[in-house]
Enzyme design. Structure first.
Site, short mmCIF file in Angstrom:
data_model
loop_
_atom_site.label_atom_id
_atom_site.label_comp_id
_atom_site.label_asym_id
_atom_site.label_seq_id
_atom_site.Cartn_x
_atom_site.Cartn_y
_atom_site.Cartn_z
N LYS A 1 -13.94 -17.86 7.37
CA LYS A 1 -13.21 -18.41 8.52
C LYS A 1 -11.72 -18.56 8.22
O LYS A 1 -10.88 -18.14 9.03
CB LYS A 1 -13.83 -19.77 8.87
CG LYS A 1 -13.30 -20.42 10.12
CD LYS A 1 -14.26 -21.46 10.66
CE LYS A 1 -15.00 -22.23 9.62
NZ LYS A 1 -14.16 -23.00 8.68
N THR B 1 -10.08 -16.99 5.88
CA THR B 1 -9.59 -15.62 5.67
C THR B 1 -9.26 -14.96 7.01
O THR B 1 -8.23 -14.30 7.16
CB THR B 1 -10.66 -14.80 4.93
OG1 THR B 1 -11.08 -15.53 3.78
CG2 THR B 1 -10.12 -13.46 4.48
N ARG C 1 -6.15 -26.48 6.89
CA ARG C 1 -6.26 -27.74 6.15
C ARG C 1 -5.95 -27.54 4.67
O ARG C 1 -6.00 -26.43 4.16
CB ARG C 1 -7.68 -28.32 6.29
CG ARG C 1 -8.01 -28.78 7.70
CD ARG C 1 -9.48 -29.12 7.84
NE ARG C 1 -10.30 -27.94 7.60
CZ ARG C 1 -11.59 -27.98 7.28
NH1 ARG C 1 -12.20 -29.14 7.15
NH2 ARG C 1 -12.26 -26.86 7.08
N LYS D 1 -17.52 -24.62 -3.95
CA LYS D 1 -16.80 -23.69 -3.09
C LYS D 1 -15.73 -22.87 -3.78
O LYS D 1 -15.44 -21.75 -3.39
CB LYS D 1 -16.18 -24.50 -1.93
CG LYS D 1 -15.62 -23.62 -0.83
CD LYS D 1 -15.12 -24.49 0.32
CE LYS D 1 -14.50 -23.65 1.40
NZ LYS D 1 -13.88 -24.44 2.45
N ALA E 1 -15.46 -31.37 7.88
CA ALA E 1 -16.00 -31.26 9.24
C ALA E 1 -17.45 -31.72 9.33
O ALA E 1 -17.95 -31.95 10.41
CB ALA E 1 -15.88 -29.83 9.74
N PHE F 1 -16.33 -25.53 9.07
CA PHE F 1 -17.75 -25.16 9.20
C PHE F 1 -18.04 -24.44 10.52
O PHE F 1 -17.17 -23.81 11.08
CB PHE F 1 -18.65 -26.39 9.00
CG PHE F 1 -18.61 -26.93 7.60
CD1 PHE F 1 -18.79 -26.09 6.50
CD2 PHE F 1 -18.37 -28.27 7.35
CE1 PHE F 1 -18.75 -26.58 5.20
CE2 PHE F 1 -18.33 -28.77 6.04
CZ PHE F 1 -18.52 -27.92 4.97
N PHE G 1 -17.69 -6.62 5.47
CA PHE G 1 -18.01 -6.50 4.04
C PHE G 1 -18.29 -5.02 3.75
O PHE G 1 -18.80 -4.30 4.61
CB PHE G 1 -19.24 -7.34 3.69
CG PHE G 1 -18.95 -8.80 3.47
CD1 PHE G 1 -19.01 -9.36 2.20
CD2 PHE G 1 -18.62 -9.62 4.53
CE1 PHE G 1 -18.74 -10.71 1.99
CE2 PHE G 1 -18.34 -10.97 4.34
CZ PHE G 1 -18.40 -11.52 3.06
N TRP H 1 -9.73 -8.63 4.87
CA TRP H 1 -9.96 -8.94 3.45
C TRP H 1 -9.48 -7.79 2.58
O TRP H 1 -8.83 -8.00 1.56
CB TRP H 1 -11.46 -9.21 3.21
CG TRP H 1 -11.76 -9.70 1.83
CD1 TRP H 1 -11.75 -10.98 1.37
CD2 TRP H 1 -12.09 -8.88 0.69
NE1 TRP H 1 -12.06 -11.02 0.03
CE2 TRP H 1 -12.28 -9.75 -0.41
CE3 TRP H 1 -12.26 -7.50 0.50
CZ2 TRP H 1 -12.62 -9.29 -1.68
CZ3 TRP H 1 -12.60 -7.04 -0.77
CH2 TRP H 1 -12.78 -7.92 -1.85
#
Length: 558
Positions: A73, A75, A96, A107, A275, A303, A383, A411
């Protein structure tokens, strides 16, 4: 093919001096308070001077329920911001700050990934500009002053059994969830049971992220309920006389941080409430400042859309008078397969049927966002293992839901990989098709607000709450807090309160374990199921792999 890690890519970034990034948004260098060469705070005086300007378009990035497969998210938020700049738009990003707890826990980092990152990556994931330390200090100053007041005679007649202000630490530390303080005799005060939450769950964090200026900050801090007397009347932070000193500690932390993406586009990184237990959005000050300086502002909410986006739309937008022009829901083929029942180890193999089986999770998020009256577009975060047939299956499903899905390769390719998404999002934002409205009114009873979210967003049949909780909500309504929104604390992994239930379940109920009044932040926290306000570290914490290499560079952040 060998891919570079996020930290290797970030280390090779050709960063520009932060004054040049500020100049892209017409922020004079004298209004930037530099922290080194590549990050700065934007001065309060400048922020006040631009309030008369027209707002740009606000674009929210949210996602499906997170899975171990990863969604990307942040990214995608970064990639979309870079993409908008690439197609000639004046765009800024608002995200954030990272918490040390998950950084050293499960994470790793929280600054995007691949060629869609915000830099300096290492500092952002560690101490950054000290905002979280300031929040921790302000929160714990209040805790210390409460116990000190009791020690010196308890003039306010605080019932020591009803002190509701816990302490905080920006670390995952399960040993501190439930503690006893003041042991050791008369000199140390009166023993009582208390505990620690993680800093990002602190009401001070929520207040910092919802306050409009220092005056509003101090008023909200003063409104915090810290304890109750024996007759159940509340005692506020201002009664303890801590609100002034707390504001002083938070003075610099209130100013938003400006950094840059790998492509030298401006990014505001400020605030960091979780969140799943807090409201999960960056600060109102950062967002509203960016809207005065850029034509498009891309922000994320934590999230899945059932948590972060719901709170962004029902709490942050309601309180700050904001309205998003478009919402992007991030999904991955891999996550669709996991929702369709495929194990993580088997995600590399093509499985179009599993993709189709998992798509209802995405469909529900699309439907939920549309219920707020805002247009939705889906970003498929690509991906390398995704096949054309799998991607097409997602696109076809989203089309059947009356929306559209766009493949994004940010990405691997940076902004080049989000040109199509950026073009479409700008078209939607410019079309003025948003009829945004929160899904419940201010004057709805508190329990009905909880039911509205549980039934409308989670698709639950019922909310299970004992009489004590219902009575507590009624008492708060009678005390004048009935018009507050509700902030649901719930697992991020499922629409239910059971983290193992994927997909789009129905026929479940939402158990409410506890409710907390955050009178300063201006919402009621509704704790559902087994959610923890102080997480623990996993069996193998990320911290085990973090260290300095022979060149003195940080390794292991990802």
């Amino acid at each position: 093919m060998e891919y570079k890690t996020d930290i290797e890519i970030a280390r090779e970034a050709q960063k520009q001096p932060i004054q040049e990034i500020g100049a892209r948004l017409s922020i004079p260098s004298e209004h930037l308070l530099p922290y080194g060469h590549d990050k700065a705070k934007v001065g309060e005086e400048f922020i006040k001077s631009i309030q008369g300007r027209q707002n740009g378009k606000l674009i929210l990035v949210t996602a499906i329920n997170p899975t171990p497969a990863g969604e990307g998210k942040t990214t995608t938020t970064v990639g979309l911001g870079d993409g908008l700049n690439r197609i000639g738009k004046k765009a800024a990003i608002c995200i954030r700050e990272a918490s040390l707890g998950p950084c050293f826990g499960m994470k790793g980092g929280a600054a995007g990934g691949g060629y869609a990152q915000v830099v300096p990556m290492e500092e952002m994931n560690l101490h950054f500009t000290g905002d979280f330390h300031a929040i921790t200090s302000a929160h714990n100053l209040l805790a210390a002053m409460i116990d000190n007041h009791i020690y010196w005679g308890n003039e306010l007649e605080i019932d020591q059994r009803r002190v509701v202000w816990r302490r905080v630490l920006d670390m995952n530390d399960r040993a501190l969830r439930d503690t006893v303080t003041s042991l050791g005799g008369v000199a140390n005060g009166f023993p009582r049971q208390t505990g620690f939450d993680i800093t990002v769950a602190s009401e001070v964090m929520a207040i910092l992220c919802l306050a409009t200026d220092l005056e509003d900050l101090q008023r909200r801090l003063g409104d915090i309920i810290v304890a109750y007397r024996r007759d159940r009347t509340p005692i506020y932070c201002r009664d303890i006389k801590a609100d002034g000193a707390m504001t002083v500690l938070l003075k610099d932390a209130m100013q938003p941080n400006l950094v840059q993406t790998l492509e030298n586009n401006p990014a505001f990184v400020h605030g960091g409430p979780f969140a799943n237990i807090a409201h999960g959005c960056n600060s109102v000050v950062a967002t509203t400042t960016a809207l005065k300086l850029a034509d498009y502002v891309v922000t994320e909410a934590g999230f899945g859309a059932d948590l972060g986006a719901e709170k962004f739309l029902n709490i942050k937008c309601r309180k700050a008078g904001l309205a998003p022009s478009a919402v992007v829901v991030v999904a991955t083929v891999r996550a669709m397969k996991m929702n369709g029942g495929v194990a993580k180890a088997d995600l590399g193999a093509e499985n179009v049927d599993a993709v189709k089986a998992g798509c209802p999770n995405l469909g529900r998020h699309i439907e939920n966002i549309k219920s707020f009256g805002v247009p939705v577009v889906v970003a498929i975060n690509h991906f390398v293992t995704d096949t054309d047939a799998e991607v097409q299956a997602v696109k076809d499903y989203v089309a059947s839901q009356g929306s559209e899905a766009i493949l994004c390769q940010h990405w691997a390719k940076g902004s080049e990989g989000t040109e199509e998404l950026a073009t479409r999002v700008a078209e939607i934002a410019d079309a003025e098709t948003s009829d945004f409205a929160p899904i419940y009114p201010d004057d709805m009873p508190l329990f009905e607000k909880i039911e509205t979210i549980a039934k409308g967003i989670y698709r639950a049949d019922a909310v299970v709450a004992d009489q004590k909780i219902r009575t507590q909500l009624k008492d708060w309504e009678e005390a004048g807090y009935g018009n507050l929104p509700v902030c649901m604390a719930k697992t991020q992994y499922s629409f239910t309160t059971d983290p193992t239930v994927r997909g789009a379940p129905t026929g479940h109920s939402i158990p409410v374990r506890e409710v907390r009044l955050s009178a300063g932040a201006g919402f009621i926290v509704v704790i559902c199921g087994e959610i923890m306000t102080m997480p623990g570290l996993p069996r193998v914490p990320s911290a085990e792999a973090i260290g300095l290499n022979d060149d003195g560079q940080i390794e292991g952040l990802f």
